[in-house]
Write a protein that holds these residues in place. Structure first.
Motif, mmCIF file in Angstrom:
data_model
loop_
_atom_site.group_PDB
_atom_site.id
_atom_site.type_symbol
_atom_site.label_atom_id
_atom_site.label_comp_id
_atom_site.label_asym_id
_atom_site.label_seq_id
_atom_site.Cartn_x
_atom_site.Cartn_y
_atom_site.Cartn_z
ATOM 1 N N GLU A 133 0.842 -1.199 0.000
ATOM 2 C CA GLU A 133 0.000 0.000 0.000
ATOM 3 C C GLU A 133 0.877 1.250 0.000
ATOM 4 O OE1 GLU A 133 -3.148 -0.101 -0.361
ATOM 5 O OE2 GLU A 133 -3.513 -2.228 -0.012
ATOM 6 N N LYS A 134 0.402 2.322 -0.626
ATOM 7 C CA LYS A 134 1.190 3.550 -0.757
ATOM 8 C C LYS A 134 1.549 4.164 0.589
ATOM 9 C CE LYS A 134 -0.295 4.949 -5.369
ATOM 10 N NZ LYS A 134 -0.929 6.013 -6.191
ATOM 11 N N ASN A 135 0.657 4.031 1.575
ATOM 12 C CA ASN A 135 0.944 4.637 2.878
ATOM 13 C C ASN A 135 1.877 3.786 3.725
ATOM 14 O OD1 ASN A 135 -0.746 2.535 3.489
ATOM 15 N ND2 ASN A 135 -2.221 3.744 4.667
ATOM 16 N N GLN A 136 2.379 2.675 3.154
ATOM 17 C CA GLN A 136 3.298 1.795 3.876
ATOM 18 C C GLN A 136 4.727 1.867 3.315
ATOM 19 O OE1 GLN A 136 2.598 -0.255 6.676
ATOM 20 N NE2 GLN A 136 0.857 1.141 6.652
ATOM 21 N N THR A 137 5.016 2.907 2.542
ATOM 22 C CA THR A 137 6.340 3.027 1.916
ATOM 23 C C THR A 137 7.456 3.034 2.947
ATOM 24 O OG1 THR A 137 5.409 4.279 0.068
ATOM 25 C CG2 THR A 137 7.781 4.425 0.392
#
Length: 242
Positions: free
Chosen positions: A216-220
């Motif tokens: 997920e993008k918010n888990q970069t």
């Protein structure tokens, strides 16, 4: 004699200085063109288009990340900062108030904020429209607010209910080929995994049982942190593989 002494001090400081490599993020992703300052030495650099920075420093120097759009952050340089990639996540400051040194809070109209903060506000409104209400006479933002009032929640709910699965070799192989930031170059230059060992490293990552939530993008930031830990562990095994 004084000239020679000054020259010696300057040369010593230059020799002792080392480089810190890192990335600057916020909750939405990388932050390009952000000022990173060595306040102990009195100079600064800016992050590039990928949010990456490279700054000279000595042990004990203070490195600051300061902008009106984000909460102030500073760290003191340790030996580990020279050995590993530094990842800094900045928190967005309050958009309603700007804190001034001295303990007082002053209300600041949007029109008086600098260009950087104004861009940040507009970006935040476009991504989180439900957190805002169109102000009097704001005819530009009102249609955007009404349009997003219906659509975003449904999409976010659908994402939240995605079934998670364990990442396998093929997932990591595709991820490192397709991602703009965490790619094969990042694998080689930042995680220090030689190119000839990339495939074996994908198999090694599979044994860690990481889940699809990391994609997920918010888990970069979490993904980078996990990869750094795994790469360090894998590099310790490399001599036995050669």
């Amino acid at each position: 004699m004084k000239y020679l002494l000054c020259l010696f001090i300057i040369c010593s400081a230059t020799v002792n200085a080392q480089k810190i490599t890192g990335y600057v993020y916020n909750s939405e992703g990388i932050i390009p063109n952000f000022k990173v300052e060595n306040i102990s030495k009195g100079f600064y650099v800016e992050t590039n288009a990928e949010g990456k920075f490279l700054i000279s420093a000595n042990l004990g120097d203070s490195i600051s990340f300061n902008s009106i759009a984000y909460d102030y952050y500073v760290f003191v340089v340790k030996q580990s900062h020279f050995e590993e990639t530094t990842v800094v996540e900045l928190k967005t400051s309050s958009l309603e108030e700007v804190k001034i040194t001295g303990g007082k809070n002053f209300k600041v109209p949007v029109e008086e904020l600098d260009d950087q903060l104004l861009k940040g506000i507009r970006s935040d409104i476009s991504k989180n429209s439900l957190a805002y209400r169109p102000s009097q006479g704001n005819l530009i933002e009102a249609p955007l607010y009404l349009a997003r009032l219906i659509l975003p929640k449904k999409n976010k709910t659908a994402i939240a209910h995605k079934a998670e699965y364990n990442l396998r070799f093929e997932h990591f192989e595709a991820f490192f080929k397709e991602d703009d930031l965490i790619n094969e170059e990042f694998l080689t230059n930042e995680l220090l995994i030689p190119k000839k060992y990339h495939v074996l490293f994908y198999y090694f990552l599979e044994t860690k049982h990481y889940t699809s939530a990391l994609l997920e993008k918010n888990q970069t930031l979490e993904m980078i942190s996990r990869l750094q830990e795994s790469a360090k562990e894998y590099r310790e095994e490399l001599p036995s593989k050669q």
